[in-house]
Write an enzyme that holds these catalytic residues in place. Structure first.
Site, PDB file in Angstrom:
ATOM      1  N   VAL A 148      -5.604  17.283   2.520  1.00  0.00           N
ATOM      2  CA  VAL A 148      -6.889  17.788   3.000  1.00  0.00           C
ATOM      3  C   VAL A 148      -6.774  18.454   4.366  1.00  0.00           C
ATOM      4  O   VAL A 148      -7.416  19.484   4.613  1.00  0.00           O
ATOM      5  CB  VAL A 148      -7.958  16.662   3.013  1.00  0.00           C
ATOM      6  CG1 VAL A 148      -7.566  15.535   3.949  1.00  0.00           C
ATOM      7  CG2 VAL A 148      -9.322  17.213   3.363  1.00  0.00           C
ATOM      8  N   TYR A 208      -2.558   6.259 -10.311  1.00  0.00           N
ATOM      9  CA  TYR A 208      -1.613   6.406  -9.198  1.00  0.00           C
ATOM     10  C   TYR A 208      -1.446   5.079  -8.455  1.00  0.00           C
ATOM     11  O   TYR A 208      -0.333   4.615  -8.197  1.00  0.00           O
ATOM     12  CB  TYR A 208      -2.106   7.490  -8.244  1.00  0.00           C
ATOM     13  CG  TYR A 208      -1.391   7.540  -6.924  1.00  0.00           C
ATOM     14  CD1 TYR A 208      -0.132   8.132  -6.819  1.00  0.00           C
ATOM     15  CD2 TYR A 208      -1.955   6.991  -5.773  1.00  0.00           C
ATOM     16  CE1 TYR A 208       0.534   8.172  -5.600  1.00  0.00           C
ATOM     17  CE2 TYR A 208      -1.306   7.024  -4.562  1.00  0.00           C
ATOM     18  CZ  TYR A 208      -0.067   7.614  -4.477  1.00  0.00           C
ATOM     19  OH  TYR A 208       0.595   7.648  -3.281  1.00  0.00           O
ATOM     20  N   ARG A 264     -11.600   7.731   5.844  1.00  0.00           N
ATOM     21  CA  ARG A 264     -10.156   7.595   5.677  1.00  0.00           C
ATOM     22  C   ARG A 264      -9.487   7.268   7.005  1.00  0.00           C
ATOM     23  O   ARG A 264     -10.053   7.450   8.076  1.00  0.00           O
ATOM     24  CB  ARG A 264      -9.551   8.901   5.114  1.00  0.00           C
ATOM     25  CG  ARG A 264      -9.995   9.249   3.694  1.00  0.00           C
ATOM     26  CD  ARG A 264      -9.433   8.289   2.678  1.00  0.00           C
ATOM     27  NE  ARG A 264      -9.800   8.637   1.316  1.00  0.00           N
ATOM     28  CZ  ARG A 264     -10.863   8.157   0.679  1.00  0.00           C
ATOM     29  NH1 ARG A 264     -11.674   7.305   1.294  1.00  0.00           N
ATOM     30  NH2 ARG A 264     -11.120   8.524  -0.571  1.00  0.00           N
ATOM     31  N   GLY A 273       8.560  20.072  -2.830  1.00  0.00           N
ATOM     32  CA  GLY A 273       9.351  20.230  -1.616  1.00  0.00           C
ATOM     33  C   GLY A 273       9.920  21.634  -1.497  1.00  0.00           C
ATOM     34  O   GLY A 273       9.747  22.479  -2.376  1.00  0.00           O
TER      35      GLY A 273
END
Length: 315
Positions: free
Chosen positions: A186, A143, A214, A38
């Site tokens: 991406v 993950y 996706r 961040g």
């Protein structure tokens, strides 16, 4: 008295956009972020900011001082390949860190936790397409396993301590402030590369040269789901996406066309943990949260490109 919302990872791409929306709606916002991905540039001056890793024991001091009504949990390690190469570190952040947040939430009277999970990974190579919330869960990366485990954790805390929750399973989120690193970014990677006249890598399986499928959802739509989850969707889980399938090649062509370039991407093999396809059925969010995406891919890409162009002009 204004409700106070603590956002973990609130200086990051999605979390900071959520923070802006909460502020605009009149909430008091506290952000906890270690700034590993961040940036302080993302934060409104009205946000009360603490630079801290969510695994730190000092997190309890922040909860004791701030006593938030709601916790919005965006802090996470988000790279699938990284999680496979570094499973212990992924567990430190995505499991131990979240448990620390839950323990503090129970101890200091938090009313609700909004947990950000992954619709893009948790279903694996889904048995139904698009995948609904009832689709069998088949996490195929560290993950994804840890995201699913986090969902079980928050359900336990509801059962054991009556801590209300809402789980939002995101599709592939893109938009302003996205960091051009890892496979999760991406869109920003393609835009930044093309703005510098550099050809990005386009990963694909040999038998599917157009790339992975996706579900790309614009960050402003995701923000609206986080606003809706403040008062709706108690103790339930919702997919947040578009239900529109997009191949990596189509995504690239959309960005290249808007930037007016005919530069071709460099073909690359799939990375560890890459799913062939991911697409979400989001009808439940419409029925129960009153939420549905408003942005088309074209419109979202256009706004994202403008953000990155403005960013480049300030350098």
């Amino acid at each position: 008295m204004k409700r106070k919302i603590l956002i973990t990872g609130g200086a990051g791409f999605i979390g900071s956009n959520v923070a802006d929306a909460y502020l605009a709606d009149g909430y008091e916002v506290v952000v906890v972020d270690d700034l590993s991905s961040g940036s302080l540039e993302n934060l409104d001056s009205r946000v009360k900011f603490y630079q801290l890793n969510i695994c730190s024991p000092a997190l309890e001091e922040i909860f004791a001082r701030e006593k938030p009504d709601v916790v919005n949990h965006h802090a996470a390690q988000i790279s699938v390949p990284y999680s496979i190469e570094n499973p212990i570190n992924d567990a430190e952040i995505n499991l131990k860190g979240f448990l620390n947040v839950l323990q503090c939430s129970v101890k200091y009277g938090v009313r609700k936790v909004i947990l950000i999970s992954s619709g893009g990974a948790i279903y694996g190579e889904a048995e139904e397409y698009p995948a609904s919330e009832n689709c069998p869960l088949n996490p195929l990366s560290i993950y994804a396993i840890h995201k699913l485990t986090s969902e079980y954790y928050v359900r336990f805390y509801q059962y054991q301590y009556n801590l209300t929750y809402t789980i939002l399973r995101y599709a592939n989120v893109y938009g302003p402030r996205q960091v051009a690193q890892s496979e999760a970014g991406v869109v920003s990677i393609f835009i930044e590369k093309l703005l510098h006249n550099q050809a990005p890598m386009l990963y694909a399986y040999p038998d599917e040269p157009e790339g992975m499928i996706r579900d790309y959802v614009y960050v402003k739509d995701v923000v609206r789901a986080n606003v809706a989850a403040l008062d709706k969707g108690d103790n339930d889980v919702f997919n947040i996406g578009t239900g529109q399938e997009t191949t990596t090649s189509f995504l690239y062509r959309t960005i290249a066309w808007q930037l007016g370039t005919d530069l071709r991407p460099i073909p690359g093999p799939p990375r560890k943990g890459d799913l062939r396809r991911s697409l979400l059925d989001c009808s439940k969010a419409f029925k129960e949260l009153g939420w549905s995406p408003l942005y088309t891919l074209d419109a979202g890409i256009r706004e994202t490109i403008e953000f990155f162009k403005n960013k480049e002009s300030l350098k």
